[in-house]
Design a protein around this motif. Structure first.
Motif, short mmCIF file in Angstrom:
data_model
loop_
_atom_site.label_atom_id
_atom_site.label_comp_id
_atom_site.label_asym_id
_atom_site.label_seq_id
_atom_site.Cartn_x
_atom_site.Cartn_y
_atom_site.Cartn_z
N HIS A 1 0.85 -1.20 0.00
CA HIS A 1 0.00 0.00 0.00
C HIS A 1 0.88 1.24 0.00
O HIS A 1 1.75 1.39 0.86
N VAL B 1 -3.12 -1.53 -5.49
CA VAL B 1 -4.36 -0.91 -5.88
C VAL B 1 -4.35 -0.65 -7.39
O VAL B 1 -3.30 -0.41 -7.98
N ALA C 1 -10.48 -2.35 -1.72
CA ALA C 1 -9.74 -3.38 -0.99
C ALA C 1 -8.60 -2.78 -0.17
O ALA C 1 -8.05 -3.44 0.71
N PHE C 2 -8.23 -1.55 -0.45
CA PHE C 2 -7.13 -0.88 0.25
C PHE C 2 -7.64 0.32 1.05
O PHE C 2 -7.13 1.43 0.92
N SER D 1 -9.99 -2.56 6.28
CA SER D 1 -8.93 -3.53 6.55
C SER D 1 -8.82 -3.82 8.04
O SER D 1 -8.66 -4.98 8.46
N ALA E 1 -6.07 -6.02 2.84
CA ALA E 1 -6.22 -6.29 1.40
C ALA E 1 -5.95 -7.76 1.11
O ALA E 1 -6.61 -8.37 0.25
N GLN F 1 -8.99 -9.69 2.08
CA GLN F 1 -10.02 -9.47 1.06
C GLN F 1 -9.76 -10.37 -0.15
O GLN F 1 -10.69 -10.97 -0.71
#
Length: 427
Positions: free
Chosen positions: A148, A191, A214-215, A220, A250, A253
């Motif tokens: 990230h 991402v 997701a980020f 999270s 993430a 996920q």
């Protein structure tokens, strides 16, 4: 592939509907006793797997490319696709064809789709999310990573689903670069729209992009709290690591997206403490030939000193070489244990003999968690647990450091007894 490319027979309609869910994956479509691939998937599969590319008649004189293999050979062919860097969607029959025929027998007014056996994607296998033994190098972890890009820092998460090891870190791009080089993840999540930035910053890896939802740190954090069943992440020492938490969530996920929902063996997440280890960049690791030799036929430091008796030991030794300790007390503790082995050959022989019977118990236990262990492997687990008994006893009779290790070993008496009662070994 578009609908114009083929005539939509009921089976091809079913195939295209499922393919649309994972258009970037090679779909293995179960048809009776075979897994079949079609169109561009068939061309790719035939080239990688070395199987015959043929055509399937598809009505009105139309054909579509096809390549397939017997369903019982899945464990042979699936790893080849994964090692080639492909994502694979495994589509299985969700109904028994014989029962289906009995159900529709005599019924009138059914459409061709109603008569079709129901199929569904049961697993999405990717280079970083795989459980098959044939995919792994048993000497290395098979890490899935997520990176990230935060404000002023990067977050990193690493998960080996085959062992349950879950790690996270955050820091400068330079620090994350060193970690990526040393952990060597098989797949990295970023991402969407950041692939080029990732490659420009960290180099070439197998990169997969996820949508920005997701980020999100809040999502999270909630995902991690729910997974571990806790109210706060302070107990893991990562509560303040906003970027690391985002990357870690993430990964969870992604496990859900790939239908890897049996994750009970992932019981904790560990912070990578950058102050604990000496930082080794990829150039140092390469030039010192720590894990790989620079010249063909050469030997690395790992090759020379690796005399481990188990796959877990091989993976741990590799980790120790790539992450040297800085704390003198921890270094001396390792040295003291090593010296005890050297000065007490009877103890060394007892432990070595026991370790040889353990095998890769770490990955066996993970297979139980994801319901993929066979009766034969359960017997291997029993023998591995049996081998722990003399190791524990020998450690309890050794020096203080080894006594502490021995006290942490569980003999799992109830589990060993149950396996012995319920599974009869082959003669």
């Amino acid at each position: 592939m578009s609908e114009e490319d083929i005539v939509l027979t009921p089976m091809m309609k079913q195939f295209l509907d499922l393919k649309a869910k994972h258009p970037d994956a090679v779909m293995l479509f179960r048809c009776g006793d075979f897994y079949e691939t079609y169109s561009t998937d068939a061309v790719v599969a035939a080239e990688i797997l070395g199987i015959t590319l043929t055509k399937r008649a598809n009505g009105k004189g139309k054909t579509v490319e096809m390549a397939g293999f017997p369903h019982h050979a899945l464990d042979t062919y699936l790893p080849k696709l994964i090692r080639a860097g492909k994502r694979v969607a495994v589509c299985d029959q969700l109904e028994d064809p014989k029962k289906k025929r009995q159900e529709i027998k005599g019924k009138k007014g059914l459409s061709q789709m109603d008569k079709m056996v129901k199929r569904g994607i049961t697993e999405l296998v990717t280079p970083g999310v795989a459980m098959g033994d044939n995919v792994f190098n048993y000497k290395e972890n098979n890490f899935l990573a997520a990176v990230h890009f935060g404000n002023g820092a990067c977050g990193l998460a690493l998960l080996d689903i085959s062992t349950g090891e879950f790690l996270t870190a955050e820091g400068t791009a330079d620090y994350i670069d060193k970690l990526l080089a040393n952990f060597s993840p098989k797949e990295v999540l970023v991402v969407r729209g950041r692939r080029d930035k990732f490659i420009a910053t960290f180099g070439k890896y197998y990169v997969y992009e996820l949508d920005d939802w997701a980020f999100v740190e809040r999502t999270s954090r909630e995902k991690l709290l729910k997974h571990f069943g806790v109210q706060t992440l302070k107990g893991f020492g990562i509560d303040y690591m906003h970027n690391g938490i985002t990357a870690s969530g993430a990964i969870l996920q992604y496990l859900g997206m790939t239908q890897h929902n049996l994750t009970g063996h992932i019981t904790s997440i560990q912070r990578i403490d950058e102050e604990r280890y000496v930082r080794l960049d990829k150039f140092t690791v390469r030039n010192l030939e720590i894990v790989n030799a620079m010249n063909e036929g050469g030997r690395s430091l790992l090759d020379v000193i690796d005399r481990t008796a188990t796959p877990m030991g091989e993976r741990l030794l590799r980790r120790w070489l790539l992450f040297p300790l800085r704390d003198i007390r921890q270094i001396e503790s390792r040295q003291n244990v090593t010296e005890y082995f050297f000065r007490n050959p009877d103890f060394r022989d007892t432990v070595e003999q026991g370790l040889k019977g353990i095998g890769d118990i770490e990955r066996l236990v993970s297979k139980i968690a994801v319901s993929r262990i066979s009766p034969r492997e359960m017997m291997q687990l029993r023998y591995a647990l049996d081998a722990i008994v003399p190791i524990k006893q020998a450690c309890l009779e050794a020096d203080e450091n080894l006594q502490r290790m021995g006290s942490q070993l569980s003999e799992c008496e109830e589990l060993r007894s149950r396996i012995a009662r319920e599974i009869v070994p082959e003669p």
